[in-house]
Write a protein that holds these residues in place. Structure first.
Motif, mmCIF file in Angstrom:
data_model
loop_
_atom_site.group_PDB
_atom_site.id
_atom_site.type_symbol
_atom_site.label_atom_id
_atom_site.label_comp_id
_atom_site.label_asym_id
_atom_site.label_seq_id
_atom_site.Cartn_x
_atom_site.Cartn_y
_atom_site.Cartn_z
ATOM 1 N N VAL A 138 0.838 -1.201 0.000
ATOM 2 C CA VAL A 138 0.000 0.000 0.000
ATOM 3 C C VAL A 138 0.873 1.251 0.000
ATOM 4 O O VAL A 138 0.588 2.216 -0.711
ATOM 5 C CB VAL A 138 -0.987 -0.001 1.192
ATOM 6 C CG1 VAL A 138 -1.730 1.326 1.288
ATOM 7 C CG2 VAL A 138 -1.967 -1.151 1.063
ATOM 8 N N GLY A 139 1.958 1.228 0.757
ATOM 9 C CA GLY A 139 2.875 2.369 0.764
ATOM 10 C C GLY A 139 3.449 2.645 -0.617
ATOM 11 O O GLY A 139 3.520 3.799 -1.059
ATOM 12 N N ALA A 140 3.823 1.571 -1.316
ATOM 13 C CA ALA A 140 4.351 1.723 -2.685
ATOM 14 C C ALA A 140 3.269 2.243 -3.624
ATOM 15 O O ALA A 140 3.533 3.098 -4.487
ATOM 16 C CB ALA A 140 4.903 0.393 -3.191
ATOM 17 N N GLN A 141 2.040 1.752 -3.446
ATOM 18 C CA GLN A 141 0.941 2.231 -4.279
ATOM 19 C C GLN A 141 0.646 3.704 -3.994
ATOM 20 O O GLN A 141 0.385 4.481 -4.922
ATOM 21 C CB GLN A 141 -0.311 1.377 -4.048
ATOM 22 C CG GLN A 141 -0.165 -0.020 -4.621
ATOM 23 C CD GLN A 141 -1.251 -0.965 -4.151
ATOM 24 O OE1 GLN A 141 -1.684 -0.925 -3.011
ATOM 25 N NE2 GLN A 141 -1.669 -1.848 -5.052
ATOM 26 N N MET A 142 0.717 4.100 -2.726
ATOM 27 C CA MET A 142 0.492 5.506 -2.387
ATOM 28 C C MET A 142 1.575 6.389 -3.014
ATOM 29 O O MET A 142 1.267 7.478 -3.506
ATOM 30 C CB MET A 142 0.441 5.703 -0.868
ATOM 31 C CG MET A 142 -0.822 5.165 -0.211
ATOM 32 S SD MET A 142 -2.352 5.948 -0.794
ATOM 33 C CE MET A 142 -2.100 7.631 -0.215
ATOM 34 N N THR A 143 2.803 5.919 -3.020
ATOM 35 C CA THR A 143 3.884 6.672 -3.659
ATOM 36 C C THR A 143 3.575 6.868 -5.142
ATOM 37 O O THR A 143 3.708 7.979 -5.675
ATOM 38 C CB THR A 143 5.231 5.950 -3.475
ATOM 39 O OG1 THR A 143 5.517 5.886 -2.069
ATOM 40 C CG2 THR A 143 6.357 6.671 -4.196
ATOM 41 N N ALA A 144 3.131 5.797 -5.799
ATOM 42 C CA ALA A 144 2.782 5.888 -7.224
ATOM 43 C C ALA A 144 1.610 6.841 -7.437
ATOM 44 O O ALA A 144 1.602 7.633 -8.393
ATOM 45 C CB ALA A 144 2.452 4.499 -7.773
ATOM 46 N N ILE A 145 0.634 6.793 -6.548
ATOM 47 C CA ILE A 145 -0.540 7.679 -6.648
ATOM 48 C C ILE A 145 -0.103 9.140 -6.544
ATOM 49 O O ILE A 145 -0.504 9.981 -7.355
ATOM 50 C CB ILE A 145 -1.579 7.326 -5.563
ATOM 51 C CG1 ILE A 145 -2.213 5.963 -5.869
ATOM 52 C CG2 ILE A 145 -2.637 8.415 -5.421
ATOM 53 C CD1 ILE A 145 -2.955 5.331 -4.701
#
Length: 105
Positions: free
Chosen positions: A53-60
């Motif tokens: 989720v942290g990686a996805q938030m970074t991408a977002i």
């Protein structure tokens, strides 16, 4: 006769393009983040790790070109805004920070 369409503001089309650049998983994470879910709650809800989720938030953040979670809602399409409100009502309560204790053996 054709009905004349109102021109879509440039900001809205830019926001739509940025939202569409997100993967389906990133869009789901973004909806939950916009509803106020913490990363750990998003991970629990989606059955993934908080690191994912942290990686996805970074991408977002990168794809939407934003600097804060509160800005995500600007990019959520109108058709999904009710879902954000519904998810917000279901959001788990955050625990207040408590004293940290160490385990003694």
């Amino acid at each position: 006769m054709r009905a004349e369409r109102e021109p879509v503001p440039a900001e809205r089309t830019e926001a739509s393009a940025r939202w569409e650049a997100l993967t389906a998983a990133e869009q789901e994470v973004a909806l939950l983040a916009a509803a106020g879910f913490a990363n750990t709650a998003i991970a629990a809800r989606r059955g993934s790790s908080f690191k994912t989720v942290g990686a996805q938030m970074t991408a977002i953040f990168q794809k939407l070109m934003i600097g804060a979670r509160g800005e995500i809602i600007q990019f959520v399409p109108e058709r999904l805004r009710d879902r954000v409100r519904e998810e917000s009502a279901r959001r788990p309560a955050r625990r207040p920070p408590g004293p940290r204790t160490s385990r003694q053996r």
